[in-house]
Design an enzyme around this catalytic site. Structure first.
Site, PDB file in Angstrom:
ATOM      1  N   LYS A 138      25.979  91.986   6.037  1.00  0.00           N
ATOM      2  CA  LYS A 138      25.230  92.045   7.303  1.00  0.00           C
ATOM      3  C   LYS A 138      26.082  91.739   8.538  1.00  0.00           C
ATOM      4  O   LYS A 138      25.844  92.308   9.601  1.00  0.00           O
ATOM      5  CB  LYS A 138      24.047  91.074   7.257  1.00  0.00           C
TER       6      LYS A 138
ATOM      7  N   GLY B 118      18.612  75.519   7.081  1.00  0.00           N
ATOM      8  CA  GLY B 118      19.607  76.543   6.777  1.00  0.00           C
ATOM      9  C   GLY B 118      20.288  77.036   8.042  1.00  0.00           C
ATOM     10  O   GLY B 118      19.735  76.910   9.151  1.00  0.00           O
TER      11      GLY B 118
ATOM     12  N   ASP C  50      15.184  91.797  10.464  1.00  0.00           N
ATOM     13  CA  ASP C  50      14.812  90.538   9.783  1.00  0.00           C
ATOM     14  C   ASP C  50      14.017  89.602  10.710  1.00  0.00           C
ATOM     15  O   ASP C  50      13.028  89.002  10.296  1.00  0.00           O
ATOM     16  CB  ASP C  50      16.068  89.790   9.308  1.00  0.00           C
TER      17      ASP C  50
HETATM   18  P1  NDP Z   1      23.517  82.555   3.270  1.00  0.00           P
HETATM   19  O1  NDP Z   1      24.422  82.455   2.093  1.00  0.00           O
HETATM   20  O2  NDP Z   1      24.012  83.205   4.515  1.00  0.00           O
HETATM   21  O3  NDP Z   1      23.027  81.051   3.656  1.00  0.00           O
HETATM   22  C1  NDP Z   1      22.590  80.150   2.671  1.00  0.00           C
HETATM   23  C2  NDP Z   1      22.037  78.879   3.340  1.00  0.00           C
HETATM   24  O4  NDP Z   1      21.508  78.055   2.283  1.00  0.00           O
HETATM   25  C3  NDP Z   1      23.088  78.034   4.068  1.00  0.00           C
HETATM   26  O5  NDP Z   1      22.474  77.395   5.155  1.00  0.00           O
HETATM   27  C4  NDP Z   1      23.485  77.026   2.972  1.00  0.00           C
HETATM   28  O6  NDP Z   1      23.957  75.801   3.505  1.00  0.00           O
HETATM   29  C5  NDP Z   1      22.144  76.775   2.336  1.00  0.00           C
HETATM   30  N1  NDP Z   1      22.277  76.287   0.949  1.00  0.00           N
HETATM   31  C6  NDP Z   1      22.734  76.985  -0.118  1.00  0.00           C
HETATM   32  N2  NDP Z   1      22.681  76.208  -1.216  1.00  0.00           N
HETATM   33  C7  NDP Z   1      22.204  74.992  -0.831  1.00  0.00           C
HETATM   34  C8  NDP Z   1      21.934  73.769  -1.503  1.00  0.00           C
HETATM   35  N3  NDP Z   1      22.164  73.636  -2.817  1.00  0.00           N
HETATM   36  N4  NDP Z   1      21.441  72.734  -0.790  1.00  0.00           N
HETATM   37  C9  NDP Z   1      21.202  72.848   0.541  1.00  0.00           C
HETATM   38  N5  NDP Z   1      21.443  73.988   1.252  1.00  0.00           N
HETATM   39  C10 NDP Z   1      21.935  75.041   0.564  1.00  0.00           C
HETATM   40  O7  NDP Z   1      22.214  83.279   2.719  1.00  0.00           O
HETATM   41  P2  NDP Z   1      21.063  84.049   3.549  1.00  0.00           P
HETATM   42  O8  NDP Z   1      20.861  83.341   4.827  1.00  0.00           O
HETATM   43  O9  NDP Z   1      21.324  85.492   3.576  1.00  0.00           O
HETATM   44  O10 NDP Z   1      19.812  83.799   2.595  1.00  0.00           O
HETATM   45  C11 NDP Z   1      19.177  82.535   2.546  1.00  0.00           C
HETATM   46  C12 NDP Z   1      17.822  82.690   1.919  1.00  0.00           C
HETATM   47  O11 NDP Z   1      16.995  83.533   2.721  1.00  0.00           O
HETATM   48  C13 NDP Z   1      17.885  83.328   0.542  1.00  0.00           C
HETATM   49  O12 NDP Z   1      17.079  82.566  -0.314  1.00  0.00           O
HETATM   50  C14 NDP Z   1      17.299  84.698   0.713  1.00  0.00           C
HETATM   51  O13 NDP Z   1      16.546  85.111  -0.419  1.00  0.00           O
HETATM   52  C15 NDP Z   1      16.350  84.487   1.893  1.00  0.00           C
HETATM   53  N6  NDP Z   1      16.152  85.731   2.652  1.00  0.00           N
HETATM   54  C16 NDP Z   1      14.894  86.253   2.700  1.00  0.00           C
HETATM   55  C17 NDP Z   1      14.629  87.399   3.408  1.00  0.00           C
HETATM   56  C18 NDP Z   1      13.240  87.937   3.432  1.00  0.00           C
HETATM   57  O14 NDP Z   1      13.039  89.048   3.937  1.00  0.00           O
HETATM   58  N7  NDP Z   1      12.262  87.213   2.929  1.00  0.00           N
HETATM   59  C19 NDP Z   1      15.693  88.130   4.143  1.00  0.00           C
HETATM   60  C20 NDP Z   1      16.993  87.489   4.026  1.00  0.00           C
HETATM   61  C21 NDP Z   1      17.193  86.346   3.296  1.00  0.00           C
HETATM   62  P3  NDP Z   1      25.534  75.585   3.844  1.00  0.00           P
HETATM   63  O15 NDP Z   1      25.769  76.230   5.169  1.00  0.00           O
HETATM   64  O16 NDP Z   1      25.680  74.119   3.871  1.00  0.00           O
HETATM   65  O17 NDP Z   1      26.295  76.254   2.731  1.00  0.00           O
END
Ligand code: NDP
Length: 311
Positions: free
Chosen positions: A90, A153, A128
């Site tokens: 993206k 997040g 989105d």
């Molecule tokens: P990214 O990889 O860009 O971001 C992941 C985020 O999750 C970061 O803020 C990360 O924190 C945090 N994170 C990951 N693991 C953990 C953990 N164990 N504990 C705490 N924080 C954690 O992913 P996306 O933003 O693309 O996706 C995030 C979520 O959004 C996904 O679950 C995805 O399914 C959902 N989503 C849903 C959509 C919809 O249309 N419903 C569209 C797009 C996404 P850190 O920065 O500290 O690593």
């Protein structure tokens, strides 16, 4: 002839003949994507009233980051009319586009590409954020304007949610993220969107547990929306990303994750009789808004078809 159930690769694309108009989602991994199901259901539902869309099909392609530069012009040459992008493309796609919508530019990411024959390439859009705004209104009755947002997040999904909430004049935005650097980087890119009234604050997950945490200071009259945009909640058994003891009667929860199980955060919110919804409505709305960009069929017409397909 391509099949909408299969996962295709760059090599498959190279062998494809120039045939009927096609659409696709690109990502890695991609096998789990629900987008082909949603979009093909919409094409099928419209086949009587929009015969010009009758031959259209939507496919999935596993494309690695290092393949994207070669893949995009090939999709154009092979008569693809629209593409969706998911992890990890993206943000990295932006320099490869001929044109970028203002929304995608503000969010700093594109999830939808529209064929532009005059430019000989792709225009980047982002659906989105608007998908999120439609979903929270539809499922929770929440207007982002005037609502306090607590965003868990700071990744790609959080970026779209945060920019949309600020553009729609949310009352305040509190970003809670495990990695402070990532939260600070997001806050920096969002700063130009902030109006003088909307506060933008950053917290670590530990800080919001603190008894003096600013998150405890919302008055009973203020509307607060907790948004989970972390990956916690994707897998059954994941802990809640929000301390459940902080849930309060003026709060609603939107969890952008979705799956066959109910996340710990949604389950606990519902136990307290507070409004909560998972990410399927956002997924359906962002898909329907992309479909509108490609076909001019209003998103409202296909959103319910798409949502039914993934519910
Ligand atoms: P990214 O990889 O860009 O971001 C992941 C985020 O999750 C970061 O803020 C990360 O924190 C945090 N994170 C990951 N693991 C953990 C953990 N164990 N504990 C705490 N924080 C954690 O992913 P996306 O933003 O693309 O996706 C995030 C979520 O959004 C996904 O679950 C995805 O399914 C959902 N989503 C849903 C959509 C919809 O249309 N419903 C569209 C797009 C996404 P850190 O920065 O500290 O690593």
């Amino acid at each position: 002839m391509l099949c909408s159930e299969k996962v295709y690769t760059l090599d498959d694309l190279k062998k494809r003949e120039h045939t009927t108009p096609a659409f696709a989602v690109l990502g890695k991994p991609i096998a789990h994507s629900l987008s082909p199901k949603m979009h093909n259901a919409a094409f099928t539902a419209l086949r009587e009233c929009k015969p010009q869309l009758a031959g259209c099909r939507y496919f999935r392609f596993e494309i690695a980051p290092e393949e994207l530069t070669e893949a995009l012009p090939l999709f154009f040459d092979k008569n693809f009319f629209g593409l969706n992008l998911t992890i990890p493309h993206k943000v990295n796609v932006l320099p490869l586009l001929k044109e970028i919508s203002r929304e995608a530019e503000i969010i700093g990411a594109a999830n939808t590409l529209v064929r532009n024959d005059a430019l000989g390439g792709w225009r980047g859009e982002n659906t989105d954020g608007r998908g999120f705004a439609h979903a929270t209104k539809m499922q929770l009755g929440v207007n982002l304007a005037g609502t306090h947002l607590v965003l868990l997040g700071a990744g790609g999904a959080a970026r779209a949610v945060a920019a949309t909430a600020l553009m729609r004049n949310c009352a305040s935005l509190s970003i809670v993220n495990r990695s402070r650097e990532r939260a600070e980087a997001l806050a920096k890119t969002l700063a130009p969107l902030k109006n003088s009234d909307s506060g933008l604050r950053i917290f670590s997950p530990e800080e919001i547990r603190h008894p003096q945490s600013a998150l405890r200071n919302f008055s009973d009259r203020e509307r607060v929306l907790i948004v989970n945009a972390t990956s916690l909640g994707l897998n059954p058994g994941d802990p809640s990303p929000f301390p459940l003891q902080l849930l309060h009667k003026n709060m609603a929860v939107y969890d952008t994750t979705y799956g066959s199980h109910t996340s710990a955060l949604i389950a606990a919110t519902r136990e307290r009789n507070l409004p909560a919804a998972d990410g399927r409505t956002m997924l359906a709305w962002q898909g329907a808004l992309a479909f509108e960009l490609w076909t001019s069929v209003p998103a409202e017409t296909v959103q319910s078809v798409m949502l039914r397909e993934i519910s």
